[in-house]
Design a protein around this motif. Structure first.
Motif, PDB file in Angstrom:
ATOM      1  N   ILE A  10       0.925  -1.082  -0.002  1.00 55.80           N
ATOM      2  CA  ILE A  10       0.049   0.031  -0.153  1.00 55.80           C
ATOM      3  C   ILE A  10       0.855   1.409   0.089  1.00 55.80           C
ATOM      4  CG2 ILE A  10      -1.757   1.430   1.522  1.00 55.80           C
ATOM      5  CD1 ILE A  10      -2.780  -1.388   2.213  1.00 55.80           C
ATOM      6  N   LEU A  11       2.022   1.187   0.889  1.00 55.93           N
ATOM      7  CA  LEU A  11       2.931   2.537   0.651  1.00 55.93           C
ATOM      8  C   LEU A  11       3.426   2.700  -0.478  1.00 55.93           C
ATOM      9  CD1 LEU A  11       4.573   4.608   2.176  1.00 55.93           C
ATOM     10  CD2 LEU A  11       6.338   2.799   2.904  1.00 55.93           C
ATOM     11  N   ARG A  12       3.903   1.539  -1.272  1.00 54.19           N
ATOM     12  CA  ARG A  12       4.395   1.651  -2.492  1.00 54.19           C
ATOM     13  C   ARG A  12       3.516   1.970  -3.450  1.00 54.19           C
ATOM     14  NH1 ARG A  12       8.410  -3.568  -3.068  1.00 54.19           N
ATOM     15  NH2 ARG A  12       9.550  -2.946  -1.335  1.00 54.19           N
ATOM     16  N   LEU A  13       2.301   1.597  -3.414  1.00 54.03           N
ATOM     17  CA  LEU A  13       1.155   2.266  -4.617  1.00 54.03           C
ATOM     18  C   LEU A  13       0.859   3.517  -4.177  1.00 54.03           C
ATOM     19  CD1 LEU A  13      -1.279  -0.973  -4.630  1.00 54.03           C
ATOM     20  CD2 LEU A  13       0.325   0.064  -6.573  1.00 54.03           C
ATOM     21  N   THR A  14       0.806   3.966  -2.774  1.00 53.84           N
ATOM     22  CA  THR A  14       0.583   5.412  -2.413  1.00 53.84           C
ATOM     23  C   THR A  14       1.655   6.197  -3.164  1.00 53.84           C
ATOM     24  OG1 THR A  14      -0.441   4.808  -0.511  1.00 53.84           O
ATOM     25  CG2 THR A  14      -0.034   6.855  -0.645  1.00 53.84           C
ATOM     26  N   ILE A  15       2.677   6.076  -2.849  1.00 55.72           N
ATOM     27  CA  ILE A  15       3.781   6.783  -3.504  1.00 55.72           C
ATOM     28  C   ILE A  15       3.707   6.753  -4.926  1.00 55.72           C
ATOM     29  CG2 ILE A  15       6.326   6.837  -3.593  1.00 55.72           C
ATOM     30  CD1 ILE A  15       6.680   5.731  -0.849  1.00 55.72           C
ATOM     31  N   TRP A  16       3.560   5.751  -5.468  1.00 57.53           N
ATOM     32  CA  TRP A  16       3.509   5.804  -7.068  1.00 57.53           C
ATOM     33  C   TRP A  16       2.193   6.769  -7.477  1.00 57.53           C
ATOM     34  CZ3 TRP A  16       5.881   4.593 -11.073  1.00 57.53           C
ATOM     35  CH2 TRP A  16       5.177   4.343 -12.339  1.00 57.53           C
ATOM     36  N   PHE A  17       1.133   6.540  -6.990  1.00 58.05           N
ATOM     37  CA  PHE A  17      -0.163   7.530  -7.311  1.00 58.05           C
ATOM     38  C   PHE A  17       0.264   8.913  -6.883  1.00 58.05           C
ATOM     39  CE2 PHE A  17      -2.695   3.384  -6.837  1.00 58.05           C
ATOM     40  CZ  PHE A  17      -2.456   3.182  -8.120  1.00 58.05           C
ATOM     41  N   LEU A  18       1.032   9.252  -5.854  1.00 56.64           N
ATOM     42  CA  LEU A  18       1.290  10.599  -5.657  1.00 56.64           C
ATOM     43  C   LEU A  18       2.394  11.294  -6.731  1.00 56.64           C
ATOM     44  CD1 LEU A  18       1.681  10.470  -1.819  1.00 56.64           C
ATOM     45  CD2 LEU A  18      -0.217  11.657  -3.040  1.00 56.64           C
ATOM     46  N   LEU A  55       1.413   6.159  11.020  1.00 53.72           N
ATOM     47  CA  LEU A  55       0.358   6.562  10.268  1.00 53.72           C
ATOM     48  C   LEU A  55      -0.466   7.462  10.946  1.00 53.72           C
ATOM     49  CD1 LEU A  55      -0.644   3.191   8.245  1.00 53.72           C
ATOM     50  CD2 LEU A  55       0.834   5.094   7.495  1.00 53.72           C
TER      51      LEU A  55
END
Length: 132
Positions: A10-18, A55
């Motif tokens: 989830i952290l990696r995906l969040t960074i990707w989308f940001l 978080l």
């Protein structure tokens, strides 16, 4: 099963989308692929309690960031300092990243360097305290 691997994804995906600011189907597929293909660090996993605490601190930092931005706009912050802050003990790379993100998220502070000996070098701006 432990929740930590899911939090890492989830952290990696969040960074990707940001970074991409794109929620198209193709970008979601690319982001999921990258999140699973990036190498994992197999150190001792962080307790879920530590992840939840960090978080929560990030959620608390959001209104703080707005408040600091307003303070900077209304009153000049013309003093700068560089300080060293101790890294909390037994931090894994994921938690160190979140700590750096938390420090840098607010407008008055930014992490300049992470030192392997267990320190962050942090740049701060503050209001000049006038002599009265």
């Amino acid at each position: 099963m432990d929740a930590i691997p899911y939090l890492n994804i989830i952290l990696r995906l969040t960074i990707w989308f940001l970074l991409t600011a794109d929620l198209s189907v193709a970008n979601i597929i690319i982001g999921i692929s990258i999140a699973f293909l990036l190498p994992r660090h197999f150190a001792s996993p962080e307790p879920l309690r530590e992840w939840m605490r960090v978080l929560w601190e990030i959620i608390i930092a959001i209104p703080q960031a707005y408040l600091e931005a307003i303070q900077i706009m209304l009153r000049p912050h013309d003093e700068e300092e560089i300080v060293r802050e101790r890294v909390k003990p037994k931090r894994t790379p994921g938690l160190i990243f979140l700590d750096i993100f938390l420090i840098t998220f607010t407008p008055k502070t930014i992490v300049l360097k992470y030192e392997e000996q267990g320190w962050y070098k942090v740049h701060r701006v503050r209001r000049k305290i006038s002599d009265q």
